[in-house]
Design a protein around this motif. Structure first.
Motif, PDB file in Angstrom:
ATOM      1  N   ILE A 190       0.867  -1.185   0.000  1.00  0.00           N
ATOM      2  CA  ILE A 190       0.000   0.000   0.000  1.00  0.00           C
ATOM      3  C   ILE A 190       0.900   1.230   0.000  1.00  0.00           C
ATOM      4  CG2 ILE A 190      -1.687   1.342   1.319  1.00  0.00           C
ATOM      5  CD1 ILE A 190      -2.994  -1.092   0.234  1.00  0.00           C
ATOM      6  N   ARG A 223      -6.223   7.858  -7.746  1.00  0.00           N
ATOM      7  CA  ARG A 223      -6.369   7.849  -6.288  1.00  0.00           C
ATOM      8  C   ARG A 223      -5.075   8.201  -5.576  1.00  0.00           C
ATOM      9  NH1 ARG A 223      -8.646   3.684  -7.805  1.00  0.00           N
ATOM     10  NH2 ARG A 223     -10.433   4.292  -6.578  1.00  0.00           N
ATOM     11  N   ALA A 280      -2.640   0.365  -4.223  1.00  0.00           N
ATOM     12  CA  ALA A 280      -2.111  -0.943  -3.832  1.00  0.00           C
ATOM     13  C   ALA A 280      -1.316  -1.471  -5.011  1.00  0.00           C
ATOM     14  CB  ALA A 280      -3.252  -1.895  -3.468  1.00  0.00           C
ATOM     15  N   ILE A 331      -4.190  -5.811 -13.663  1.00  0.00           N
ATOM     16  CA  ILE A 331      -4.104  -4.348 -13.812  1.00  0.00           C
ATOM     17  C   ILE A 331      -2.786  -3.832 -13.247  1.00  0.00           C
ATOM     18  CG2 ILE A 331      -6.609  -3.955 -13.894  1.00  0.00           C
ATOM     19  CD1 ILE A 331      -6.397  -3.118 -10.871  1.00  0.00           C
ATOM     20  N   CYS A 391      -2.789  -3.678  -7.724  1.00  0.00           N
ATOM     21  CA  CYS A 391      -3.346  -4.932  -7.214  1.00  0.00           C
ATOM     22  C   CYS A 391      -4.811  -5.043  -7.625  1.00  0.00           C
ATOM     23  CB  CYS A 391      -3.226  -4.933  -5.685  1.00  0.00           C
ATOM     24  SG  CYS A 391      -4.133  -6.245  -4.835  1.00  0.00           S
ATOM     25  N   ASP A 392      -5.261  -6.246  -7.994  1.00  0.00           N
ATOM     26  CA  ASP A 392      -6.690  -6.463  -8.256  1.00  0.00           C
ATOM     27  C   ASP A 392      -7.261  -7.568  -7.364  1.00  0.00           C
ATOM     28  OD1 ASP A 392      -5.708  -8.796  -9.308  1.00  0.00           O
ATOM     29  OD2 ASP A 392      -6.579  -8.537 -11.308  1.00  0.00           O
ATOM     30  N   LYS A 452      -5.433 -13.360  -3.545  1.00  0.00           N
ATOM     31  CA  LYS A 452      -6.264 -14.151  -2.627  1.00  0.00           C
ATOM     32  C   LYS A 452      -6.646 -15.492  -3.252  1.00  0.00           C
ATOM     33  CE  LYS A 452      -9.080 -10.660  -2.145  1.00  0.00           C
ATOM     34  NZ  LYS A 452     -10.268  -9.859  -1.729  1.00  0.00           N
ATOM     35  N   ASP A 482     -12.260   8.326  -0.914  1.00  0.00           N
ATOM     36  CA  ASP A 482     -12.165   7.666  -2.218  1.00  0.00           C
ATOM     37  C   ASP A 482     -13.560   7.308  -2.736  1.00  0.00           C
ATOM     38  OD1 ASP A 482     -10.315   6.822  -4.180  1.00  0.00           O
ATOM     39  OD2 ASP A 482     -10.463   4.742  -3.525  1.00  0.00           O
ATOM     40  N   HIS A 492     -18.656   7.181  -6.301  1.00  0.00           N
ATOM     41  CA  HIS A 492     -18.983   5.838  -6.784  1.00  0.00           C
ATOM     42  C   HIS A 492     -20.475   5.705  -7.077  1.00  0.00           C
ATOM     43  CE1 HIS A 492     -15.034   3.854  -5.189  1.00  0.00           C
ATOM     44  NE2 HIS A 492     -14.854   4.754  -6.124  1.00  0.00           N
ATOM     45  N   GLU A 522     -15.594  -4.857   1.428  1.00  0.00           N
ATOM     46  CA  GLU A 522     -14.428  -4.537   0.600  1.00  0.00           C
ATOM     47  C   GLU A 522     -13.656  -5.811   0.236  1.00  0.00           C
ATOM     48  OE1 GLU A 522     -14.093  -1.677  -0.590  1.00  0.00           O
ATOM     49  OE2 GLU A 522     -14.867  -0.177   0.791  1.00  0.00           O
ATOM     50  N   MET A 523     -13.578  -6.744   1.172  1.00  0.00           N
ATOM     51  CA  MET A 523     -12.798  -7.968   0.932  1.00  0.00           C
ATOM     52  C   MET A 523     -13.482  -8.918  -0.046  1.00  0.00           C
ATOM     53  SD  MET A 523     -11.508  -8.816   4.775  1.00  0.00           S
ATOM     54  CE  MET A 523     -10.246  -7.799   5.574  1.00  0.00           C
ATOM     55  N   SER A 549     -13.292  -6.807  -4.971  1.00  0.00           N
ATOM     56  CA  SER A 549     -12.463  -6.581  -6.167  1.00  0.00           C
ATOM     57  C   SER A 549     -12.570  -7.728  -7.169  1.00  0.00           C
ATOM     58  CB  SER A 549     -10.998  -6.299  -5.790  1.00  0.00           C
ATOM     59  OG  SER A 549     -10.496  -7.272  -4.921  1.00  0.00           O
ATOM     60  N   ILE A 550     -12.536  -8.970  -6.697  1.00  0.00           N
ATOM     61  CA  ILE A 550     -12.623 -10.109  -7.630  1.00  0.00           C
ATOM     62  C   ILE A 550     -14.032 -10.212  -8.249  1.00  0.00           C
ATOM     63  CG2 ILE A 550     -12.484 -12.636  -7.784  1.00  0.00           C
ATOM     64  CD1 ILE A 550     -10.095 -12.409  -5.758  1.00  0.00           C
ATOM     65  N   GLU A 578     -13.483   0.441 -11.775  1.00  0.00           N
ATOM     66  CA  GLU A 578     -13.020   1.303 -10.679  1.00  0.00           C
ATOM     67  C   GLU A 578     -12.939   0.519  -9.368  1.00  0.00           C
ATOM     68  OE1 GLU A 578     -11.848   4.188 -10.010  1.00  0.00           O
ATOM     69  OE2 GLU A 578     -12.390   4.560  -7.898  1.00  0.00           O
ATOM     70  N   VAL A 603     -12.502  -2.700  -8.923  1.00  0.00           N
ATOM     71  CA  VAL A 603     -11.436  -3.708  -8.885  1.00  0.00           C
ATOM     72  C   VAL A 603     -10.197  -3.079  -8.250  1.00  0.00           C
ATOM     73  CG1 VAL A 603      -9.889  -5.131 -10.273  1.00  0.00           C
ATOM     74  CG2 VAL A 603     -12.309  -4.946 -10.904  1.00  0.00           C
ATOM     75  N   GLU A 604      -9.830  -1.909  -8.749  1.00  0.00           N
ATOM     76  CA  GLU A 604      -8.616  -1.243  -8.253  1.00  0.00           C
ATOM     77  C   GLU A 604      -8.834  -0.638  -6.863  1.00  0.00           C
ATOM     78  OE1 GLU A 604      -6.813   1.583 -11.024  1.00  0.00           O
ATOM     79  OE2 GLU A 604      -5.908   2.623  -9.320  1.00  0.00           O
ATOM     80  N   ALA A 605      -9.997   0.037  -6.699  1.00  0.00           N
ATOM     81  CA  ALA A 605     -10.240   0.750  -5.431  1.00  0.00           C
ATOM     82  C   ALA A 605     -10.343  -0.219  -4.263  1.00  0.00           C
ATOM     83  CB  ALA A 605     -11.522   1.567  -5.538  1.00  0.00           C
ATOM     84  N   ALA A 651      -9.235  -3.237  -3.889  1.00  0.00           N
ATOM     85  CA  ALA A 651      -7.997  -3.932  -3.542  1.00  0.00           C
ATOM     86  C   ALA A 651      -7.188  -3.072  -2.557  1.00  0.00           C
ATOM     87  CB  ALA A 651      -7.173  -4.229  -4.792  1.00  0.00           C
ATOM     88  N   VAL A 652      -7.389  -1.758  -2.616  1.00  0.00           N
ATOM     89  CA  VAL A 652      -6.782  -0.844  -1.637  1.00  0.00           C
ATOM     90  C   VAL A 652      -7.617  -0.849  -0.358  1.00  0.00           C
ATOM     91  CG1 VAL A 652      -6.066   1.526  -1.160  1.00  0.00           C
ATOM     92  CG2 VAL A 652      -5.965   0.656  -3.516  1.00  0.00           C
ATOM     93  N   GLU A 693      -9.741  -2.934   0.930  1.00  0.00           N
ATOM     94  CA  GLU A 693      -9.848  -4.128   1.776  1.00  0.00           C
ATOM     95  C   GLU A 693      -8.669  -4.204   2.747  1.00  0.00           C
ATOM     96  OE1 GLU A 693      -9.991  -7.575  -0.707  1.00  0.00           O
ATOM     97  OE2 GLU A 693      -7.913  -7.412  -1.384  1.00  0.00           O
ATOM     98  N   GLN A 694      -7.514  -3.733   2.298  1.00  0.00           N
ATOM     99  CA  GLN A 694      -6.347  -3.733   3.192  1.00  0.00           C
ATOM    100  C   GLN A 694      -6.526  -2.726   4.328  1.00  0.00           C
ATOM    101  OE1 GLN A 694      -3.997  -5.939   2.971  1.00  0.00           O
ATOM    102  NE2 GLN A 694      -4.530  -6.796   0.973  1.00  0.00           N
TER     103      GLN A 694
END
Lengths: 67, 342
Positions: free
Chosen positions: A17, A36, A40, A49, A53-54, A58, B177, B188, B244-245, B248-249, B273, B275-277, B279-280, B282-283
């Motif tokens: 991150i 943004r 990630a 991508i 990260c996508d 996982k 975001d 969004h 969030e977790m 993305s998939i 959007e 997919v990328e957002a 993945a950030v 969820e962490q």
């Protein structure tokens, strides 16, 4: 390059991150566009991508390299 | 939006009451009636009770055309909501199961939430959309989603003033975001409007409320319930982490499905959007928000994992409802009529 104040968080089994004041360049030195402020970065190599990260790590059960 | 149509005797009586403001309204009879309804119906699938809850919560968001804004804080109305919420919470705890966790560092919390999300073996709407859905089913899918996505992030924003420290910073980073980082048109919820319009759908909030079954309403009512109660601030955080977790998939699959059906940018922007957002997000949601809250106050862990487990359980029910209907060649909507703009 003004990377002062940037921070990288190493996420176990996950991406890096990146937040703060940063710029991402490709191999030609061109800026990789992102909308943004916190991103990630793919670390498992499987993202569709990249460099971002996508979430695919996982599905791959990615384990970060160990010493 | 307009006050929706009633779906039974509780909503019929209540919506009639709401049309004329009365600070001293007596709702004790209605409360009694509601309990009688719930004696014979599962609250998660009760059309009458879920539309009532939706309306009572919506008074705290944007309200309804022609309905007095003072109802938001009317004590008898809040009393009725509290009584229904007791039953709603009991049922949510039942489907969620006992919160299962071990206390540890923020990373320990994130790891447990990621494990919960990956163990979620609910039916996969995203795989179906990716491979099999017709355009009509894709429209239905968007209609179900619209009751949350057109106010995306709002239920979690209730938690902001209730948090401090690392957890609050994390929530703000995610929400900033979600709301488009200050860029007009980039929220969004606004990307979702574009997706809906691309499939000929009305993107006004609540346009398809009459078509949405109780279980879809229950999923968004759960978010409002968690968000509006400070006692459950951990649960709305746990909900956000799981949301969030598990995003993305599936969003990559939705994007593939909509492209398979012949759509592209800007219709698919919403999914790309996310997919990328996410993945950030969820962490951040797992480690800094949920993990940060528990590190700060371990007593909140029970609420966090209740919210996370309830999110998985409700999502599975919503997904099962859609897939069962589509599997039988039927509409998943409450009314099979589909309002499509020419």
């Amino acid at each position: 390059m003004s990377a002062e104040g940037a921070q990288i968080v190493v996420c176990p089994q996950g991406p890096l991150i990146l937040r703060g004041d940063f710029e991402i360049l490709d191999a030609e030195g061109e800026a990789v566009p992102t909308s943004r402020e916190t991103v990630a970065l793919c670390r498992c190599g499987s993202s569709a991508i990249k460099p971002f990260c996508d979430g695919t790590h996982k599905l791959k059960k990615f384990e970060m390299p160990r010493d | 939006m307009e006050l929706p149509e009633d779906r039974g005797r509780i909503s019929e009586s209540l919506f009639e009451v709401l049309r004329t403001y009365d600070p001293d309204v007596d709702l004790s009879g209605l409360e009694h009636e509601a309990f009688k309804v719930l004696d014979s119906e599962d609250i998660l699938h009760s059309e009458d009770i879920q539309i009532v809850l939706f309306v009572l919560y919506e008074l705290h968001y944007r309200g309804f055309d022609g309905i007095d804004a003072r109802w938001e804080w009317n004590p008898p109305l809040l009393g009725l909501r509290a009584k229904i919420e007791e039953q709603f919470e009991a049922r949510l705890r039942q489907i969620a199961g006992d919160p299962s966790f071990s206390l540890g560092s923020a990373q320990d919390t994130a790891r447990q939430l990621f494990a919960l999300a990956s163990a979620d073996d609910g039916p996969s709407v995203s795989t179906y959309i990716s491979r099999h859905a017709t355009v009509e089913q894709a429209r239905e899918f968007l209609m179900h989603k619209s009751i949350y996505q057109l106010k995306e992030a709002d239920p979690h924003s209730w938690a902001i003033p209730r948090l401090t420290g690392r957890g609050k910073s994390a929530l703000m980073e995610i929400q900033f975001d979600e709301y488009g980082a200050g860029r007009p048109g980039a929220m969004h919820s606004e990307l979702f409007e574009t997706t809906m319009r691309g499939l000929g759908l009305d993107s006004e909030f609540g346009a398809y409320i009459e078509s949405l079954p109780a279980i879809t309403l229950a999923s968004v009512n759960m978010m409002s319930f968690f968000g509006l109660h400070r006692r459950l601030r951990g649960s709305i955080a746990g909900h956000l982490a799981i949301y969030e977790m598990t995003s993305s998939i599936p969003n990559a699959r939705y994007a593939r499905g909509f492209r398979r059906l012949g759509f592209d940018s800007p219709v698919t922007d919403y999914f790309d959007e996310h997919v990328e957002a996410d993945a950030v997000h969820e962490q951040i949601a797992g480690r800094d928000l949920a993990g940060g809250l528990i590190e700060q106050d371990p007593s909140i862990a029970e609420a966090v994992f209740f919210g996370a487990q309830a999110a998985c359980a409700i999502d599975a029910l919503v997904g099962a409802h859609q897939l069962e209907a589509w599997g039988r060649g039927r509409s998943s909507l409450r009314q099979p009529k589909v309002k499509v703009e020419a």
